[in-house]
Scaffold this active site. Structure first.
Site, short mmCIF file in Angstrom:
data_model
loop_
_atom_site.label_atom_id
_atom_site.label_comp_id
_atom_site.label_asym_id
_atom_site.label_seq_id
_atom_site.Cartn_x
_atom_site.Cartn_y
_atom_site.Cartn_z
N TYR A 138 0.83 -1.20 0.00
CA TYR A 138 0.00 0.00 0.00
C TYR A 138 0.87 1.27 0.00
CZ TYR A 138 -4.39 -2.39 1.47
OH TYR A 138 -5.52 -3.16 1.56
N CYS A 156 -1.60 -1.84 9.89
CA CYS A 156 -0.81 -1.23 8.82
C CYS A 156 -0.65 0.28 9.08
CB CYS A 156 -1.56 -1.45 7.50
SG CYS A 156 -0.80 -0.68 6.08
N CYS A 189 6.45 0.70 10.23
CA CYS A 189 5.82 -0.14 9.21
C CYS A 189 5.77 -1.56 9.76
CB CYS A 189 6.66 -0.09 7.93
SG CYS A 189 6.10 -1.24 6.66
N HIS A 245 6.25 -4.33 8.55
CA HIS A 245 7.26 -5.29 8.10
C HIS A 245 8.66 -5.04 8.67
CE1 HIS A 245 3.99 -5.75 5.31
NE2 HIS A 245 4.58 -6.76 4.69
N1 DGL Z 1 1.73 -2.66 6.22
C1 DGL Z 1 2.26 -1.44 5.70
C2 DGL Z 1 2.63 -0.47 6.78
O1 DGL Z 1 2.70 -0.81 7.94
C3 DGL Z 1 3.47 -1.65 4.88
C4 DGL Z 1 3.29 -2.45 3.68
C5 DGL Z 1 2.77 -1.73 2.48
O2 DGL Z 1 3.43 -0.86 1.90
O3 DGL Z 1 1.70 -2.12 2.15
O4 DGL Z 1 2.87 0.65 6.46
#
Ligand code: DGL
Length: 280
Positions: free
Chosen positions: A39, A71, A192, A194
Site C-alpha cells: 500500500y 498497517c 511499518c 514489516h
Molecule cells: N503494512 C504497511 C505499513 O505498515 C506496509 C506495507 C505496504 O506498503 O503495504 O505501512
C-alpha cells in the site's frame, strides 16, 4: 465476537502473534490484503478504498467487535475517516453496520507516537505513504512538543519481506538509514508492520563503529508496544471486551494465495494455521 487484525500484507502477522501471546484467551481473525500489497506507494484514495473494503469484511462477514488496523500506511491514510464513518450515528440513529452495533477501529500510529514522549531526537522509518502523510510528526508533537523529528522512507523493504528475501535487504537498509547518521537520534521508530523483521539487520548497521553516534539508539518496534496498549484499552472499554468470545482460536485470511504466502504465514505467525483465500 472476534478481534480483527488487518494489514496490507503479511507483516502484520508479527503484531498479531505478539497480541495473541499477551492475550491468548480471545478469538482472532487476521486479514492480509496480499493481492494489493504494498500500500505504501499507492494514492491516498486507493489506500482508503482498500482499507475500507477489508475493515468492512472483518465487521460484516467475520463479526469482529474491534478491528486493529496494524498497517501504518492505512492508519495514516484511512483510519480517521473510517472511524468517523463507522462511529458517527447515521440519521437513522445507528452506525452504518447492520443492527446498529457499536464497533471500534484502532490504529497503530498514535500508540507508537505516545512511546516517543521521552525522546528528544527521533527518526521515523516508514513507507512513502506514511512519510508523505506527515502523520507521525504531527502525532508525536501532540505528546512531545519539542521533539526533533527526521523521516525517511524505505520502499524496498516491504516487497523484499513479502517475497521472503530478507537476506538481500542489507544494502537497502544501509541506504535508508544514511540520512539519520549524524542526527544524534535517541530513538528510531520502525513505522511499518514489516520492519521488525529487519530489526537485527538494522541494529547491526547502527552498531558498526563508523556509525557510533547511533549505537545507543532505542528501536521503537510496534510488536513490543501494541499488545500492551491493546490490553490496557480493552480493560478500559468493557463495552467492547464483554462482547469478545474466548475460545483461543485464530484464523488467517488473505486476498491472494501463493506459495510464499503459505510459507511466510507459518514463519511470521509461528503456527501452522492454513491461510484461507477470500474475495470481496
Ligand atoms: N503494512 C504497511 C505499513 O505498515 C506496509 C506495507 C505496504 O506498503 O503495504 O505501512
Amino acid at each position: 465476537m472476534k478481534i480483527g487484525i488487518f494489514d496490507s500484507g503479511l507483516g502484520g502477522l508479527i503484531i498479531a502473534r505478539a497480541i495473541r501471546k499477551v492475550m491468548p484467551e480471545y478469538d482472532y481473525v487476521y486479514l492480509g490484503d496480499t493481492k494489493r500489497v504494498p500500500y505504501g506507494n499507492r494514492s491516498h484514495e486507493a489506500v482508503f478504498e482498500f482499507t475500507r473494503e477489508c475493515v468492512d469484511y472483518l465487521f460484516r462477514k467475520e463479526n469482529c467487535a474491534i478491528v486493529i488496523v496494524a498497517c501504518n500506511t492505512a492508519s495514516a491514510r484511512a483510519l480517521r475517516k473510517l472511524q468517523k464513518e463507522y462511529l458517527t450515528p447515521s440519521p437513522f440513529g445507528h452506525s452504518p453496520l447492520a443492527g446498529g452495533e457499536e464497533r471500534k477501529i484502532l490504529g497503530v500510529l498514535i500508540p507508537t507516537a505516545e512511546e516517543c514522549v521521552k525522546f528528544e531526537s527521533i527518526g521515523i522509518l516508514g513507507t512513502r505513504g506514511t512519510v508523505d502523510s506527515n502523520t507521525f510528526p504531527v502525532e508525536i508533537r501532540k505528546f512531545n512538543k519539542r521533539a526533533k523529528i527526521f523521516q525517511n522512507s524505505a520502499p524496498m523493504l516491504v516487497p523484499l519481506a513479502e517475497e521472503g528475501e530478507m537476506e538481500n535487504a542489507m544494502p537497502f537498509i544501509k541506504e535508508y538509514l544514511q540520512p539519520f547518521i549524524n542526527k544524534k537520534l535517541d530513538a528510531l521508530v520502525l513505522g511499518c508492520t514489516h520492519y521488525p523483521i529487519f530489526k537485527n539487520q538494522i541494529r547491526k548497521i547502527l552498531k558498526t563503529p563508523a556509525r557510533g553516534v547511533l549505537a545507543d539508539i532505542k528501536l521503537i518496534s510496534q510488536d513490543e508496544i501494541i499488545p500492551k496498549k491493546l490490553k490496557d484499552y480493552l480493560k478500559r472499554h468493557q463495552e467492547i471486551t464483554k462482547k469478545l468470545s474466548q475460545n483461543k482460536t485464530a484464523r488467517i485470511l488473505v486476498t491472494d494465495m501463493t506459495k510464499s504466502v503459505q510459507k511466510l504465514t507459518k514463519k511470521w505467525f509461528g503456527q501452522n494455521i492454513k491461510p484461507r483465500l477470500i474475495s470481496f
